[in-house]
Design a protein around this motif. Structure first.
Motif, PDB file in Angstrom:
ATOM      1  N   ILE A   1       0.506  -9.025  -7.278  1.00  0.00           N
ATOM      2  CA  ILE A   1       1.238  -7.797  -7.547  1.00  0.00           C
ATOM      3  C   ILE A   1       0.763  -6.755  -6.538  1.00  0.00           C
ATOM      4  CG2 ILE A   1       1.663  -5.923  -9.183  1.00  0.00           C
ATOM      5  CD1 ILE A   1       1.336  -7.931 -11.432  1.00  0.00           C
ATOM      6  N   ILE A   2       1.734  -6.104  -5.893  1.00  0.00           N
ATOM      7  CA  ILE A   2       1.440  -5.064  -4.915  1.00  0.00           C
ATOM      8  C   ILE A   2       2.117  -3.778  -5.365  1.00  0.00           C
ATOM      9  CG2 ILE A   2       1.765  -4.344  -2.511  1.00  0.00           C
ATOM     10  CD1 ILE A   2       1.850  -7.343  -1.796  1.00  0.00           C
ATOM     11  N   ALA A   3       1.347  -2.708  -5.425  1.00  0.00           N
ATOM     12  CA  ALA A   3       1.888  -1.388  -5.777  1.00  0.00           C
ATOM     13  C   ALA A   3       1.921  -0.532  -4.521  1.00  0.00           C
ATOM     14  CB  ALA A   3       1.013  -0.736  -6.841  1.00  0.00           C
ATOM     15  N   ILE A   4       3.063   0.123  -4.286  1.00  0.00           N
ATOM     16  CA  ILE A   4       3.222   0.953  -3.093  1.00  0.00           C
ATOM     17  C   ILE A   4       3.750   2.323  -3.502  1.00  0.00           C
ATOM     18  CG2 ILE A   4       4.334   1.208  -0.846  1.00  0.00           C
ATOM     19  CD1 ILE A   4       4.800  -1.881  -0.919  1.00  0.00           C
ATOM     20  N   GLU A   5       2.994   3.348  -3.188  1.00  0.00           N
ATOM     21  CA  GLU A   5       3.437   4.733  -3.378  1.00  0.00           C
ATOM     22  C   GLU A   5       3.834   5.261  -2.006  1.00  0.00           C
ATOM     23  OE1 GLU A   5       4.454   8.118  -5.356  1.00  0.00           O
ATOM     24  OE2 GLU A   5       3.877   6.209  -6.235  1.00  0.00           O
ATOM     25  N   VAL A   6       4.970   5.962  -1.927  1.00  0.00           N
ATOM     26  CA  VAL A   6       5.488   6.457  -0.656  1.00  0.00           C
ATOM     27  C   VAL A   6       5.582   7.977  -0.718  1.00  0.00           C
ATOM     28  CG1 VAL A   6       7.428   6.386   0.968  1.00  0.00           C
ATOM     29  CG2 VAL A   6       6.858   4.350  -0.369  1.00  0.00           C
TER      30      VAL A   6
ATOM     31  N   PRO B   1      -5.640  -4.651 -13.009  1.00  0.00           N
ATOM     32  CA  PRO B   1      -6.777  -4.582 -12.076  1.00  0.00           C
ATOM     33  C   PRO B   1      -6.691  -5.494 -10.852  1.00  0.00           C
ATOM     34  CG  PRO B   1      -7.449  -5.515 -14.192  1.00  0.00           C
ATOM     35  CD  PRO B   1      -6.030  -5.096 -14.337  1.00  0.00           C
ATOM     36  N   LYS B   2      -5.891  -6.502 -10.862  1.00  0.00           N
ATOM     37  CA  LYS B   2      -5.802  -7.402  -9.703  1.00  0.00           C
ATOM     38  C   LYS B   2      -4.718  -6.977  -8.712  1.00  0.00           C
ATOM     39  CE  LYS B   2      -7.759 -11.278 -12.117  1.00  0.00           C
ATOM     40  NZ  LYS B   2      -7.671 -12.678 -12.468  1.00  0.00           N
TER      41      LYS B   2
ATOM     42  N   TYR C   1     -10.755   6.575  -2.240  1.00  0.00           N
ATOM     43  CA  TYR C   1     -10.753   5.445  -3.172  1.00  0.00           C
ATOM     44  C   TYR C   1     -10.604   4.162  -2.367  1.00  0.00           C
ATOM     45  CZ  TYR C   1      -9.957   9.272  -6.369  1.00  0.00           C
ATOM     46  OH  TYR C   1     -10.069  10.453  -7.056  1.00  0.00           O
ATOM     47  N   LYS C   2     -11.603   3.300  -2.436  1.00  0.00           N
ATOM     48  CA  LYS C   2     -11.625   2.094  -1.607  1.00  0.00           C
ATOM     49  C   LYS C   2     -10.583   1.052  -2.011  1.00  0.00           C
ATOM     50  CE  LYS C   2     -16.434   2.705  -0.630  1.00  0.00           C
ATOM     51  NZ  LYS C   2     -17.054   2.524   0.609  1.00  0.00           N
ATOM     52  N   ASP C   3     -10.098   1.114  -3.244  1.00  0.00           N
ATOM     53  CA  ASP C   3      -9.130   0.117  -3.688  1.00  0.00           C
ATOM     54  C   ASP C   3      -7.682   0.544  -3.440  1.00  0.00           C
ATOM     55  OD1 ASP C   3      -9.396   2.147  -5.517  1.00  0.00           O
ATOM     56  OD2 ASP C   3      -9.683   0.846  -7.251  1.00  0.00           O
ATOM     57  N   ILE C   4      -7.483   1.706  -2.801  1.00  0.00           N
ATOM     58  CA  ILE C   4      -6.150   2.161  -2.413  1.00  0.00           C
ATOM     59  C   ILE C   4      -6.132   2.267  -0.892  1.00  0.00           C
ATOM     60  CG2 ILE C   4      -4.451   4.014  -2.561  1.00  0.00           C
ATOM     61  CD1 ILE C   4      -5.588   4.606  -5.370  1.00  0.00           C
ATOM     62  N   HIS C   5      -5.253   1.486  -0.277  1.00  0.00           N
ATOM     63  CA  HIS C   5      -5.206   1.383   1.185  1.00  0.00           C
ATOM     64  C   HIS C   5      -4.111   2.282   1.738  1.00  0.00           C
ATOM     65  CE1 HIS C   5      -7.833  -2.051   0.626  1.00  0.00           C
ATOM     66  NE2 HIS C   5      -6.989  -2.457  -0.301  1.00  0.00           N
ATOM     67  N   LEU C   6      -4.465   3.057   2.720  1.00  0.00           N
ATOM     68  CA  LEU C   6      -3.519   3.943   3.388  1.00  0.00           C
ATOM     69  C   LEU C   6      -2.835   3.180   4.514  1.00  0.00           C
ATOM     70  CD1 LEU C   6      -2.453   6.841   3.659  1.00  0.00           C
ATOM     71  CD2 LEU C   6      -4.349   7.281   5.208  1.00  0.00           C
ATOM     72  N   ILE C   7      -1.492   3.156   4.488  1.00  0.00           N
ATOM     73  CA  ILE C   7      -0.741   2.467   5.536  1.00  0.00           C
ATOM     74  C   ILE C   7       0.404   3.364   6.001  1.00  0.00           C
ATOM     75  CG2 ILE C   7      -1.298   0.132   4.760  1.00  0.00           C
ATOM     76  CD1 ILE C   7       1.498  -0.007   3.506  1.00  0.00           C
ATOM     77  N   TYR C   8       0.911   3.044   7.166  1.00  0.00           N
ATOM     78  CA  TYR C   8       2.073   3.735   7.713  1.00  0.00           C
ATOM     79  C   TYR C   8       3.293   2.838   7.533  1.00  0.00           C
ATOM     80  CZ  TYR C   8      -1.478   6.796   9.521  1.00  0.00           C
ATOM     81  OH  TYR C   8      -2.531   7.661   9.613  1.00  0.00           O
ATOM     82  N   PRO C   9       4.493   3.384   7.518  1.00  0.00           N
ATOM     83  CA  PRO C   9       5.690   2.568   7.222  1.00  0.00           C
ATOM     84  C   PRO C   9       5.836   1.339   8.106  1.00  0.00           C
ATOM     85  CG  PRO C   9       6.265   4.888   7.267  1.00  0.00           C
ATOM     86  CD  PRO C   9       4.840   4.798   7.716  1.00  0.00           C
ATOM     87  N   TRP C  10       5.456   1.437   9.366  1.00  0.00           N
ATOM     88  CA  TRP C  10       5.605   0.299  10.272  1.00  0.00           C
ATOM     89  C   TRP C  10       4.585  -0.802  10.010  1.00  0.00           C
ATOM     90  CZ3 TRP C  10       4.725   5.342  11.690  1.00  0.00           C
ATOM     91  CH2 TRP C  10       3.413   5.672  12.056  1.00  0.00           C
TER      92      TRP C  10
ATOM     93  N   LEU D   1      -1.359   5.557  -8.840  1.00  0.00           N
ATOM     94  CA  LEU D   1      -1.860   4.250  -8.391  1.00  0.00           C
ATOM     95  C   LEU D   1      -3.157   3.893  -9.100  1.00  0.00           C
ATOM     96  CD1 LEU D   1      -1.205   4.416  -4.544  1.00  0.00           C
ATOM     97  CD2 LEU D   1      -0.191   2.780  -6.139  1.00  0.00           C
ATOM     98  N   ARG D   2      -4.048   4.871  -9.258  1.00  0.00           N
ATOM     99  CA  ARG D   2      -5.324   4.612  -9.937  1.00  0.00           C
ATOM    100  C   ARG D   2      -5.095   4.265 -11.406  1.00  0.00           C
ATOM    101  NH1 ARG D   2      -8.119   9.471  -9.628  1.00  0.00           N
ATOM    102  NH2 ARG D   2      -6.482  10.484  -8.475  1.00  0.00           N
ATOM    103  N   TYR D   3      -4.158   4.932 -12.052  1.00  0.00           N
ATOM    104  CA  TYR D   3      -3.827   4.627 -13.450  1.00  0.00           C
ATOM    105  C   TYR D   3      -3.264   3.201 -13.564  1.00  0.00           C
ATOM    106  CZ  TYR D   3      -1.831   5.098 -18.111  1.00  0.00           C
ATOM    107  OH  TYR D   3      -1.519   4.911 -19.440  1.00  0.00           O
TER     108      TYR D   3
END
Length: 148
Positions: A89-94, A114-115, A131-140, A106-108
């Protein structure tokens, strides 16, 4: 136009029956909303662009959004079905801009699932992630993280 269904495992706390609507063609959405082309990308169009990339590469059947009855929301929940027993499962906030306070949902979600791999997709970073468990990415970078 495509509809994205809500993701839920616990219907009591994650309540919504209304799907989200996304345009397949963001240029058309832009013209309908503004009667012209915008000079900069707004949040809703960035979210729609991310949706288009997800849908083109995964199809519609594995893309959801998440919303609780207290209005917590995550833009995309992607279920990656693998041949092994461990589906992903992947969660993505934009959002156009990254601030740590924008990771609250995302933390909630991560507390209850948890996985989950959590990503915050943005164009601009105003502060470093704490927060180490939330990864910052760019759209590309979205396709890279979905395929790893």
């Amino acid at each position: 136009i495509r509809r994205v269904k809500p993701f839920h495992k616990n219907i009591r706390s994650e309540l919504t029956k209304m799907p989200k609507i996304f345009f397949e063609d963001t240029g058309l959405a832009n013209i309908l909303a503004n009667k012209t082309f915008l000079s900069k990308l707004e949040g809703g169009f960035l979210e729609n662009s991310v949706y288009s990339q997800l849908r083109k590469n995964l199809g519609c059947d594995y893309i959801y959004f998440w919303r609780t009855n207290i209005k917590q929301e995550i833009d995309f929940i992607v279920e990656i079905i693998t041949k092994t027993l461990s589906d992903k499962i992947i969660a993505i906030e934009v959002n156009n801009i990254f601030l740590n306070k924008y990771t609250r949902n995302l933390r909630y979600f991560l507390k209850h699932y948890p996985k989950t791999e959590c990503y915050f997709c943005c164009l601009y970073k105003k502060e470093d992630p704490k927060y180490k468990d939330i990864h910052l990415i760019y759209p590309w970078q979205i396709l890279y993280f979905l395929n790893k």
